[in-house]
Write a protein that holds these residues in place. Sequence first.
Motif, PDB file in Angstrom:
ATOM      1  N   ASN A 422      -9.592  -8.619  -2.165  1.00 44.34           N
ATOM      2  CA  ASN A 422      -8.558  -7.942  -1.359  1.00 44.34           C
ATOM      3  C   ASN A 422      -7.191  -7.900  -2.029  1.00 44.34           C
ATOM      4  OD1 ASN A 422     -10.046  -7.028   0.813  1.00 44.34           O
ATOM      5  ND2 ASN A 422      -9.760  -8.922   2.004  1.00 44.34           N
ATOM      6  N   GLY A 427      -8.353   0.368  -1.806  1.00 41.58           N
ATOM      7  CA  GLY A 427      -9.356  -0.112  -0.847  1.00 41.58           C
ATOM      8  C   GLY A 427     -10.444   0.929  -0.662  1.00 41.58           C
ATOM      9  N   ILE A 447     -13.438  -7.432   4.050  1.00 47.48           N
ATOM     10  CA  ILE A 447     -12.917  -6.726   2.862  1.00 47.48           C
ATOM     11  C   ILE A 447     -12.254  -5.437   3.326  1.00 47.48           C
ATOM     12  CG2 ILE A 447     -13.535  -5.518   0.740  1.00 47.48           C
ATOM     13  CD1 ILE A 447     -15.760  -7.561   0.350  1.00 47.48           C
ATOM     14  N   ASP A 448     -11.052  -5.192   2.815  1.00 41.78           N
ATOM     15  CA  ASP A 448     -10.298  -3.999   3.202  1.00 41.78           C
ATOM     16  C   ASP A 448     -10.702  -2.834   2.285  1.00 41.78           C
ATOM     17  OD1 ASP A 448      -8.530  -2.218   4.245  1.00 41.78           O
ATOM     18  OD2 ASP A 448      -6.711  -3.374   3.773  1.00 41.78           O
TER      19      ASP A 448
END
Length: 497
Positions: A422, A427, A447-448
């Motif tokens: 991250n 992303g 998780i972004d």
Amino acid sequence: MTNVDVLAAGVLKAGTLDGLPNGHFVDGAFTPSTHNKTLESYDPGRGEAFASFAAGSAEDVNQAVESSKRAFETVWRDTAPAERGRTLMKAAELIRANLHRLAIAESLDSGKPLQEALGDVGGAARTFEYYAGACDKLQGDSFPLAGDYIGYSIHEPVGVTAHIIPWNFPISTAARGFAPALAAGCTVVAKPAEQTPFTALMLAKILSDAGLPDGVCNVITGLGAETGAPLTLHPDVDHITFTGSVQTGRTVMKAAAEDITRVVLELGGKSPVIVLNDANRDEALAGVMGAIYENAGQICSAGSRLVIERGMHAGFVEELVKRAESLRIGHGLTRPDLGPVNSAAHLDKVAGFVERARAGGATIATGGSVTTDPETGKGWFYQPTIIDNASPKDEAVREEIFGPVLTVQIADDAEHALALANDCQYGLVAGIYTQDFGKAHQLARRIDAGQIYINEYFAGGIEVPFGGNKKSGFGREKGIEGLKSYCKTKSIAARIA
Ligand code: NAI
Ligand code: MG
């Protein structure tokens, strides 16, 4: 050799492909640019120009937008959804019928290995098939109002849609935008990248042959500043789908702000591939190799950062190095493991990142140099490269290199791997390799990124929405969600008593 390889060998010998489109595609026909100017497109595998194409102007863009607006208002908006579906299905069939020629054009123009280009063209056919089936299923809702009222919604096409396409996946990106736009009842004006103009033009011709009315899909070729920019600023464009760099994405978003035009931005990435101690080692090795070396790493969703748990690190990187060194480098049309990068300028950019990493003391486990096709001594190639023991502060870890360069970061445990994953301005995607599905899903939730691949990098298909978070952009393509990007919801509420 198969049929397509015989054809490819002939094209390689001749240095070009006969019968490539000539001109923009506007109102159902190929037309020269109003200024009669042309540009050349290069074969990255040899670093040589192989064909010219129209260099468009703002005037060409105006004509294309006018044509698309007319086609929207007079034909396509009101074509029955089932009829739109039949046309798109026919287009899928014709793409498959032209598979070899399209794939060869794509490979020659972009440099990508022929087997990957064949996959991309097959994927484009599948995209049209998927959205063909969706045309007559764009249902609205009805709303639970009190008895004296009725409320419902319909999905209307947004209108004229602009599609600005990059050079790394020319036909895939075109198909991914055109098919849902057309399915929704929108018309299209596309601007392919100046490095790879041909397959978008070929696709527009195929759509026309499939029965798409004139003006519903127009393609203007040329430079970004001369054609892309006027397209994004045109007041009759109702929606822009842009795929490319963050910098140009920002410019496009500002242009869109002028008229409050809708945008979907699919920008860069620096996607982590997390490999935990309990992963299936062979699957993870194969996954990491494909994630970074497919299309020579020129993929927005490439897995360019290996984040590996300490217990798995030793031996794993040695094996990656061995595999990277055994990749066959060659011209795209010879089905190499690793093709060239797309342009001389891009090669310099990739090399610059690695040079700066080297100067900063990075551990370059393999690769790290510009090279050429061993058969001809030509072309814009970069060695498959691995930078081991990288730190989160390194430029090579933070910035999108967009080439065959993998960085390796070591994580103490899954929690640390999550933090490293991250710690990124992008992303778009993350890969996770572990045999503990509970752990995989816990990580996936935290998780972004717009999409997560578990135990197979690039898993999924046209059915699965795709798009980014953070600087990777916003909006989603593919899937039914991708179709909704090209629709405006209209709610209707009435008092009936
Ligand atoms: P770019 O983002 O400038 O080009 C993408 C498309 O935008 C092309 O069709 C181009 O002609 C068009 N364009 C350029 N300027 C424009 C403008 N002012 N208005 C409207 N359209 C415009 O990317 P470029 O220059 O090809 O590559 C630069 C870097 O971007 C690469 O080195 C790579 O790192 C990254 N990139 C990322 C991609 C991705 O899929 N995320 C795809 C291509 C490049
Ligand atoms: Mg080219």
